[in-house]
Design an enzyme around this catalytic site. Structure first.
Site, PDB file in Angstrom:
ATOM      1  N   TYR A 102      -7.066  63.702 138.385  1.00  0.00           N
ATOM      2  CA  TYR A 102      -7.089  63.864 136.930  1.00  0.00           C
ATOM      3  C   TYR A 102      -7.357  65.325 136.547  1.00  0.00           C
ATOM      4  O   TYR A 102      -6.596  65.918 135.791  1.00  0.00           O
ATOM      5  CB  TYR A 102      -8.166  62.947 136.335  1.00  0.00           C
ATOM      6  CG  TYR A 102      -8.154  62.892 134.826  1.00  0.00           C
ATOM      7  CD1 TYR A 102      -7.144  62.218 134.155  1.00  0.00           C
ATOM      8  CD2 TYR A 102      -9.159  63.501 134.083  1.00  0.00           C
ATOM      9  CE1 TYR A 102      -7.132  62.158 132.765  1.00  0.00           C
ATOM     10  CE2 TYR A 102      -9.153  63.439 132.696  1.00  0.00           C
ATOM     11  CZ  TYR A 102      -8.141  62.776 132.042  1.00  0.00           C
ATOM     12  OH  TYR A 102      -8.134  62.718 130.665  1.00  0.00           O
ATOM     13  N   GLU A 104      -7.313  68.245 138.314  1.00  0.00           N
ATOM     14  CA  GLU A 104      -6.290  69.212 138.734  1.00  0.00           C
ATOM     15  C   GLU A 104      -4.942  68.860 138.117  1.00  0.00           C
ATOM     16  O   GLU A 104      -4.137  69.744 137.827  1.00  0.00           O
ATOM     17  CB  GLU A 104      -6.187  69.267 140.256  1.00  0.00           C
ATOM     18  CG  GLU A 104      -7.466  69.742 140.950  1.00  0.00           C
ATOM     19  CD  GLU A 104      -7.768  71.228 140.760  1.00  0.00           C
ATOM     20  OE1 GLU A 104      -7.244  71.854 139.814  1.00  0.00           O
ATOM     21  OE2 GLU A 104      -8.557  71.759 141.571  1.00  0.00           O
ATOM     22  N   LYS A 106      -4.470  67.646 135.102  1.00  0.00           N
ATOM     23  CA  LYS A 106      -4.474  68.200 133.738  1.00  0.00           C
ATOM     24  C   LYS A 106      -4.438  69.724 133.765  1.00  0.00           C
ATOM     25  O   LYS A 106      -3.853  70.353 132.881  1.00  0.00           O
ATOM     26  CB  LYS A 106      -5.720  67.719 132.980  1.00  0.00           C
ATOM     27  CG  LYS A 106      -5.660  66.248 132.560  1.00  0.00           C
ATOM     28  CD  LYS A 106      -4.703  66.012 131.398  1.00  0.00           C
ATOM     29  CE  LYS A 106      -4.796  64.586 130.870  1.00  0.00           C
ATOM     30  NZ  LYS A 106      -3.826  64.314 129.791  1.00  0.00           N
ATOM     31  N   PHE A 148     -21.481  50.208 127.558  1.00  0.00           N
ATOM     32  CA  PHE A 148     -22.804  49.905 126.976  1.00  0.00           C
ATOM     33  C   PHE A 148     -22.679  48.959 125.775  1.00  0.00           C
ATOM     34  O   PHE A 148     -23.467  48.018 125.622  1.00  0.00           O
ATOM     35  CB  PHE A 148     -23.521  51.191 126.533  1.00  0.00           C
ATOM     36  CG  PHE A 148     -24.094  52.028 127.657  1.00  0.00           C
ATOM     37  CD1 PHE A 148     -23.949  51.652 128.988  1.00  0.00           C
ATOM     38  CD2 PHE A 148     -24.808  53.195 127.375  1.00  0.00           C
ATOM     39  CE1 PHE A 148     -24.475  52.431 130.027  1.00  0.00           C
ATOM     40  CE2 PHE A 148     -25.353  53.967 128.400  1.00  0.00           C
ATOM     41  CZ  PHE A 148     -25.181  53.595 129.727  1.00  0.00           C
ATOM     42  N   GLY A 162     -26.658  56.747 138.263  1.00  0.00           N
ATOM     43  CA  GLY A 162     -27.517  57.871 138.669  1.00  0.00           C
ATOM     44  C   GLY A 162     -28.854  57.779 137.958  1.00  0.00           C
ATOM     45  O   GLY A 162     -29.337  56.690 137.647  1.00  0.00           O
ATOM     46  N   GLN A 166     -27.704  62.954 133.238  1.00  0.00           N
ATOM     47  CA  GLN A 166     -26.470  63.718 132.993  1.00  0.00           C
ATOM     48  C   GLN A 166     -26.099  63.582 131.518  1.00  0.00           C
ATOM     49  O   GLN A 166     -26.408  62.572 130.892  1.00  0.00           O
ATOM     50  CB  GLN A 166     -25.331  63.228 133.910  1.00  0.00           C
ATOM     51  CG  GLN A 166     -24.772  61.846 133.637  1.00  0.00           C
ATOM     52  CD  GLN A 166     -25.531  60.718 134.332  1.00  0.00           C
ATOM     53  OE1 GLN A 166     -26.745  60.756 134.464  1.00  0.00           O
ATOM     54  NE2 GLN A 166     -24.813  59.672 134.739  1.00  0.00           N
ATOM     55  N   THR A 167     -25.442  64.604 130.964  1.00  0.00           N
ATOM     56  CA  THR A 167     -25.131  64.574 129.531  1.00  0.00           C
ATOM     57  C   THR A 167     -23.626  64.519 129.274  1.00  0.00           C
ATOM     58  O   THR A 167     -22.823  64.954 130.085  1.00  0.00           O
ATOM     59  CB  THR A 167     -25.682  65.820 128.795  1.00  0.00           C
ATOM     60  OG1 THR A 167     -24.925  66.978 129.200  1.00  0.00           O
ATOM     61  CG2 THR A 167     -27.160  66.026 129.082  1.00  0.00           C
TER      62      THR A 167
HETATM   63  N1  UDP Z   1     -21.756  56.115 133.074  1.00  0.00           N
HETATM   64  C1  UDP Z   1     -22.866  55.288 133.076  1.00  0.00           C
HETATM   65  N2  UDP Z   1     -22.671  53.929 132.991  1.00  0.00           N
HETATM   66  C2  UDP Z   1     -21.439  53.364 132.867  1.00  0.00           C
HETATM   67  C3  UDP Z   1     -20.311  54.205 132.864  1.00  0.00           C
HETATM   68  C4  UDP Z   1     -20.492  55.580 132.965  1.00  0.00           C
HETATM   69  O1  UDP Z   1     -24.017  55.756 133.159  1.00  0.00           O
HETATM   70  O2  UDP Z   1     -21.354  52.135 132.791  1.00  0.00           O
HETATM   71  C5  UDP Z   1     -21.965  57.569 133.099  1.00  0.00           C
HETATM   72  C6  UDP Z   1     -21.127  58.328 134.132  1.00  0.00           C
HETATM   73  O3  UDP Z   1     -21.855  58.416 135.357  1.00  0.00           O
HETATM   74  C7  UDP Z   1     -20.967  59.683 133.479  1.00  0.00           C
HETATM   75  C8  UDP Z   1     -20.989  59.380 131.988  1.00  0.00           C
HETATM   76  O4  UDP Z   1     -21.526  58.073 131.863  1.00  0.00           O
HETATM   77  O5  UDP Z   1     -22.069  60.519 133.779  1.00  0.00           O
HETATM   78  C9  UDP Z   1     -19.634  59.411 131.341  1.00  0.00           C
HETATM   79  O6  UDP Z   1     -18.758  58.627 132.122  1.00  0.00           O
HETATM   80  P1  UDP Z   1     -17.356  58.123 131.595  1.00  0.00           P
HETATM   81  O7  UDP Z   1     -16.743  57.317 132.670  1.00  0.00           O
HETATM   82  O8  UDP Z   1     -17.489  57.508 130.254  1.00  0.00           O
HETATM   83  O9  UDP Z   1     -16.502  59.460 131.337  1.00  0.00           O
HETATM   84  P2  UDP Z   1     -16.401  60.883 132.090  1.00  0.00           P
HETATM   85  O10 UDP Z   1     -17.029  61.854 131.158  1.00  0.00           O
HETATM   86  O11 UDP Z   1     -17.131  60.813 133.401  1.00  0.00           O
HETATM   87  O12 UDP Z   1     -14.946  61.089 132.273  1.00  0.00           O
END
Ligand code: UDP
Ligand code: UDP
Length: 288
Positions: A102, A104, A106, A148, A162, A166-167
């Site tokens: 994805y 690379e 894009k 969610f 994790g 992470q943000t």
């Molecule tokens: N994530 C999470 N729970 C989920 C799905 C994703 O905590 O059920 C986290 C994922 O690890 C990442 C962030 O949410 O840090 C955004 O993930 P997403 O798949 O929505 O999009 P990304 O920005 O990674 O393309």
């Protein structure tokens, strides 16, 4: 679906990896799954879509003299070493990882877009879209906001990957659509970051979902996926100055609009009241 009755609307089901002949004035080239779950499912198809698909759409734009808009992604910044991310940042992308098809893909799509512009004078526009959510998203899309929201509505635990520190920065879909249209109609090539600078950890997002849907929703920690970017926040100065655009809808305003739609689709139209009663803050959802 709601455009099917419109005589000015035509749907053609076609794979952009195959050439196609059309007569058009503008091409919004959005093709490619954007959820990590989906784009990792068939990575070779993902990169074909981004490379061959983009090549075909640029070939089409060149042939008919159409203006071409590429929806690129904040993923071009990879796991960024600059924060917030400015368009001039070249990114920190793993070329051989599970997200590379994805990221690379894009990045190559951006390269092709600029090469058709320089080499064949195609009028081009490039948007780099940050995480976006809203009504009518696929319920099992796999991305964090839809996960969610669906989990909280179904009384399942919210799956935080994790440590949840992470943000991401979440943009409501109508803000994005406005930004894309301004970019297409405007005079500037870009690239432009299109995203909402409001930055949330995944735990903060889980809390907003709890406040909006169900304060008793549990949080369940799961191992994180490989190469997950640690942070993401757009610098949107360029879009503000050159497109006169900025997002209007905050996460706390946009989320309830998505929740109402998900409720209807998960439980059916009749059960919206039943689904929200007894959830404390849930009854406020429909009124926002
Ligand atoms: N994530 C999470 N729970 C989920 C799905 C994703 O905590 O059920 C986290 C994922 O690890 C990442 C962030 O949410 O840090 C955004 O993930 P997403 O798949 O929505 O999009 P990304 O920005 O990674 O393309
Ligand atoms: N293409 C397409 N529709 C068109 C024009 C081109 O799908 O209306 C495809 C074409 O099949 C080619 C690609 O776009 O594979 C690139 O086209 P271009 O004309 O730039 O390159 P060439 O065909 O000369 O290799």
């Amino acid at each position: 679906m709601h455009h099917f009755g419109n005589p000015n609307f035509e749907l053609i089901r076609h794979d952009v990896v195959e050439p196609i002949l059309l007569e058009v004035d503008q091409i919004y080239h959005l093709a490619c799954p954007a959820s990590p779950v989906h784009y990792k499912f068939n990575p070779v198809k993902t990169i074909k879509t981004n490379v061959v698909g983009t090549l075909n759409m640029l070939g089409l734009a060149k042939r008919v003299g159409a203006r071409f808009l590429l929806t690129s992604t904040s993923e071009v910044y990879g796991d960024p070493l600059q924060h917030p991310q400015v368009e001039t940042y070249w990114g920190n992308v793993n070329p051989i990882g599970v997200r590379s098809c994805y990221d690379e893909g894009k990045r190559t799509a951006e390269t092709l877009t600029m090469d058709y512009h320089r080499g064949a004078q195609v009028e081009v526009r490039i948007a780099r879209i940050f995480n976006t959510y809203g009504p009518r998203m696929c319920i099992d899309d796999g991305r964090v906001v839809s996960n969610f929201v669906a989990q909280a509505l179904r009384k399942e635990p919210l799956t935080v990957y994790g440590d949840g520190k992470q943000t991401r920065s979440f943009q409501y879909v109508s803000d994005l659509v406005e930004g894309l249209m301004r970019l297409m109609e405007g005079e500037h090539i870009g690239p432009f970051n299109l995203g909402n600078p409001g930055e949330f950890t995944m735990l903060e997002l889980a809390n907003v979902v709890q406040e909006t849907i169900d304060s008793n929703a549990k949080i369940e920690f799961h191992p994180n996926t490989e190469d997950d970017p640690h942070k993401r926040k757009p610098d949107i100065t360029r879009a503000k100055e050159m497109l006169g655009w900025e997002p209007k809808i905050s996460l706390r305003q946009g989320l309830p609009l998505m929740v109402t739609d998900f409720q209807k689709r998960i439980f059916g139209d009749q059960s919206v009241t039943a689904a929200t009663s007894g959830t404390g803050t849930g009854t406020s959802v429909g009124s926002t």
